[in-house]
Design an enzyme around this catalytic site. Structure first.
Site, short mmCIF file in Angstrom:
data_model
loop_
_atom_site.label_atom_id
_atom_site.label_comp_id
_atom_site.label_asym_id
_atom_site.label_seq_id
_atom_site.Cartn_x
_atom_site.Cartn_y
_atom_site.Cartn_z
N LYS A 12 1.53 4.65 6.90
CA LYS A 12 0.37 5.00 5.59
C LYS A 12 1.37 6.79 5.51
CE LYS A 12 -2.32 2.64 5.29
NZ LYS A 12 -2.59 1.50 3.83
N SER A 64 0.35 -1.48 0.06
CA SER A 64 0.16 -0.18 -0.44
C SER A 64 0.84 1.07 0.11
CB SER A 64 -1.07 0.12 1.10
OG SER A 64 -0.36 0.17 2.07
#
Length: 214
Positions: free
Chosen positions: A95, A41
């Site tokens: 993230k 990701s």
């Protein structure tokens, strides 16, 4: 009595090891740690197989082995890569911070708008550079498209941040799990501690060892 003597003997013979182990656990719990990255990701910035060094003192000091914050040492900035325990996702995630409290954020066809202004992009269709404030970093956009490539304007609430993965069309981030509460943040990812190539017999990727994250 013999049991007590046996334990005392074990302690005396291995005291240095136990002290070292205790210090390591203390450091990993409250100062710094490293985490394995199991998904793509955050590609291309972070690859599957990377072990990421995380500074747990970047934003606050916590009581070791707890989530109790003793004092703040800083605050997340746009572009920071953070590790956090997401209650919404029931998982530990990594993230990039895109929006801070009060920011108005939107995305249209993978172009981010910060406070009504589009960010600057360069590069080809899939591999691009995104200028997020003072941070210039790589992102990947899958040509096949995704329902995640656009969202209407949202305002980041107090004590929260908005995060995205650098692999924009393949990341379960704030577009899926919502804003991230500040108290879920564990620390700031600063470097790749080391990296193993899962597709090549877990051979080390020497060039990525202790590489700074941008």
């Amino acid at each position: 009595m013999k049991k007590g003597l046996s334990l005392k003997k074990i302690w005396q013979e291995n005291k240095s090891f136990f002290i070292f182990l205790g210090l390591m656990l203390f450091v990993r719990a409250g100062v710094a740690d490293w985490y394995y990255i199991p998904s793509g990701s955050m590609e291309p910035t972070i690859e599957v197989g990377d072990r990421i060094f995380v500074n747990k003192l970047a934003y606050d000091v916590k009581v070791p082995f707890t989530d109790i914050s003793l004092t703040e040492t800083g605050s997340p900035a746009r572009g920071d890569i953070i590790v956090f325990d997401s209650k919404a996702a029931n998982n530990r995630l990594i993230k990039r911070v895109v929006g801070l409290p009060g920011d108005r954020i939107a995305m249209r066809n993978n172009v981010l708008y910060l406070n009504n202004q589009p960010l600057h992009y360069s590069g080809d269709d899939e591999d691009q550079q995104e200028q997020l404030g003072e941070v210039l970093h790589q992102i990947h956009i899958d040509k096949t498209g995704s329902p995640l490539s656009s969202f209407d304007t949202v305002t980041v609430p107090e004590h929260h941040v908005l995060v995205l993965g650098d692999n924009r069309n393949n990341s379960a981030d704030s577009r899926v799990h919502g804003f991230i509460p500040m108290d879920e943040i564990i620390g700031k990812a600063s470097h790749i501690a080391y990296s193993l190539d899962n597709d090549n017999a877990y051979m080390p990727r020497i060039a990525r060892t202790f590489q700074a994250l941008e």
